[in-house]
Design a protein around this motif. Structure first.
Motif, PDB file in Angstrom:
ATOM      1  N   GLN A   1      -4.638  -5.037  -8.499  1.00 34.22           N
ATOM      2  CA  GLN A   1      -3.621  -3.975  -7.421  1.00 34.22           C
ATOM      3  C   GLN A   1      -2.883  -4.768  -6.510  1.00 34.22           C
ATOM      4  OE1 GLN A   1      -5.069   0.256  -7.330  1.00 34.22           O
ATOM      5  NE2 GLN A   1      -2.821   0.224  -7.104  1.00 34.22           N
TER       6      GLN A   1
ATOM      7  N   GLU B   1      -6.767   0.823  -4.286  1.00 31.40           N
ATOM      8  CA  GLU B   1      -7.592   2.025  -5.098  1.00 31.40           C
ATOM      9  C   GLU B   1      -7.987   2.042  -6.386  1.00 31.40           C
ATOM     10  OE1 GLU B   1      -7.912   5.537  -3.335  1.00 31.40           O
ATOM     11  OE2 GLU B   1      -9.474   4.855  -1.326  1.00 31.40           O
ATOM     12  N   GLU B   2      -6.616   1.556  -7.341  1.00 28.38           N
ATOM     13  CA  GLU B   2      -7.244   1.543  -8.682  1.00 28.38           C
ATOM     14  C   GLU B   2      -6.921  -0.017  -8.862  1.00 28.38           C
ATOM     15  OE1 GLU B   2      -6.847   4.056 -10.646  1.00 28.38           O
ATOM     16  OE2 GLU B   2      -7.274   5.031  -8.073  1.00 28.38           O
TER      17      GLU B   2
END
Length: 516
Positions: free
Chosen positions: A461, A474-475
């Protein structure tokens, strides 16, 4: 036959109409329209010509018109140059424009800052293009920023030749030479006071150190670079910057074209070449962009310490390889490499390597790419000769190896030399759709003596990988994947963020992305 006749008639009509310079016109009456009312030519270095900029001049009327004169307001003393509808000069007369038609105007500039200002390092220089005069006068503004610089280049001789550096002897006993020069004592420290523009290869003298201070900007002309050999050293120690746009304390190596359209063009200059015999190189808080090879590291100095230590450094948009090491000895942390025409990291012909909390990515889109992000080898084929050297160690801890190809990690081993490597707590792109490597022991990701806590093919990501923004969200699958012992060795990420609690892998701790 009728078709041939038709083509001949059509060509005849075209020849009569396409180059008309004898049509009846009316004088310009001050109602021209322009695609741009101000032409910004961006920043140029003193005495270096700009790119060519253009705009269109429209005749919206139903009458063919003639513009009596198009000229620079400063006349022949202007540093700008014009080409109006194919005619070059600083004053062009009787420019015809057909009804409902337009013409192109092209503009360039070359300026010497010493002629403009004696006290400034940069100077905003402007002029105007005058279309007609008197009550029919219309103007287009021209603006550029001229920046002073320190120019370093080979000596030019009376016979037209220039100074060269000798790299060695080829197979026929002939000297191998490149355009270049040896830096004198005055220029063994690069400061941030003025940018440096280098033509050819700037050689660090034998046994000397090139010191590059925080905030320095080094620009290279085509086929230029820095070269160090014979116990020479490069110390490029920048600092953490507070402004992510200005990077005020970062040391930046890039090409000498300052126009925005050149900001991400690969291959504008050659390389930082740390050749055999050079020693004790340090790069910290450095950005290297738009080269052919970012850093070319040849051999090691035989000492117990790394020949190259590299920290908090980014290498982007390399036409060939970001970091190419041949029998090198490198210690790296918080290293980011992306967008390379071949491999972002190529550990070739053995050597010793340790990479901690680094991000090796490749989202190259300029051409077809045959190499992975990371290529590790203990051999080098040169013509009909195969050179072999031990890969003593290649350790990757808390790293990301990813890109836009299915397989971004490859090994090239020959049995006649050692081939030692180890990966711990890494996120790796390795999607072997055709089971090409299923029986190859080198890629046995279940072998914990080689691969420990490896996550395959989950998304890192990245914020915007194609544009070299490799901070993770954050993912990201890289979140909390890092080993604590390595994080303790490298407690801050490349942006100075503490990672000692719940460390992520790669050079960046994750952030929350803003919604688009």
């Amino acid at each position: 036959m009728k078709q041939i006749c038709f083509i001949l008639v059509a060509l005849g009509l075209l020849s009569m109409t396409s180059c008309r310079d004898d049509f009846e016109t009316e004088p310009s009456f001050g109602s021209l329209e322009f695609s741009r009312d101000t032409v910004y030519l961006d920043t140029v270095f003193t005495d270096i010509g700009s790119s060519t900029y253009s705009f269109k001049v429209y005749n919206r009327s139903s009458q063919d018109i003639s513009i009596p004169n198009v000229q620079l307001n400063q006349g022949e003393s202007s540093n700008f140059r014009l080409n109006v509808d194919g005619v070059a000069g600083k004053s062009i007369s009787n420019i015809n424009v057909l009804a409902k038609d337009s013409i192109f105007v092209f503009v360039e500039v070359t300026a010497d800052i010493q002629d403009l200002s004696q006290n400034e390092l940069s100077f905003l220089y402007s002029d105007q293009i005058n279309f007609d005069s008197g009550v029919n006068l219309q103007q287009v503004e021209l603006v550029t920023l001229v920046q002073d610089a320190i120019f370093l280049f080979p000596e030019r001789f009376e016979d037209g030749s220039s100074e060269t550096l000798t790299l060695g002897i080829d197979e026929e006993g002939e000297a191998i030479q490149i355009d270049g020069f040896i830096l004198d004592a005055e220029h063994l420290t690069f400061t941030k006071e003025k940018p440096y523009v280098i033509y050819g290869f700037a050689g660090v003298p034998s046994g000397e150190t090139l010191t590059i201070e925080a905030g320095a900007r080094i620009h290279f002309h085509t086929n230029s670079g820095i070269i160090a050999a014979n116990n020479a050293s490069v110390q490029a120690i920048g600092g953490l910057s507070s402004d992510p746009e200005l990077l005020e304390n970062e040391i930046i190596f890039e090409g000498d074209r300052l126009e925005p359209e050149y900001s991400n063009i690969p291959g504008q200059w050659a390389s930082i070449w740390l050749t055999e015999g050079s020693t004790n190189h340090n790069f910290e808080h450095v950005t290297i962009k738009n080269s052919t090879v970012g850093i070319l590291m040849d051999s090691n100095d035989g000492s117990a310490q790394p020949t190259l230590t590299i920290k908090n450094t980014q290498i982007y948009n390399s036409a060939n390889v970001g970091l190419l090491a041949r029998t090198g000895f490198i210690d790296a942390e918080n290293l980011v490499i992306n967008n390379s025409g071949q491999a972002s990291l190529n550990l070739s012909l053995g050597g010793r390597y340790n990479f901690r909390h680094s991000t090796f990515a490749n989202y190259w889109q300029n051409s077809f790419r045959q190499f992975p992000s990371v290529l590790i080898e203990n051999n080098l084929q040169s013509g009909e000769t195969l050179f072999i050297s031990d890969l003593i160690e290649a350790n990757f801890s808390n790293c990301i190896i990813y890109g836009n190809e299915s397989i971004e990690l490859l090994f090239n081993r020959v049995e006649d030399a050692a081939f030692n490597y180890n990966f711990k707590n890494c996120l790796v792109r390795f999607r072997d759709f055709n089971n090409q490597f299923s029986e190859n022991e080198l890629y046995d990701f279940d072998n914990t003596s080689l691969f420990e806590n490896i996550l395959l093919n989950e998304s890192p990501q990245f914020l915007d990988a194609q544009n070299n923004q490799l901070i993770i969200g954050e993912e990201s699958a890289a979140n909390n994947l890092g080993g604590q012992s390595t994080a303790n060795q490298v407690p801050f990420d490349i942006l100075g963020v503490d990672r000692t609690q719940n460390p992520d892998v790669g050079a960046y701790q994750s952030i929350q992305f803003e919604e688009q």
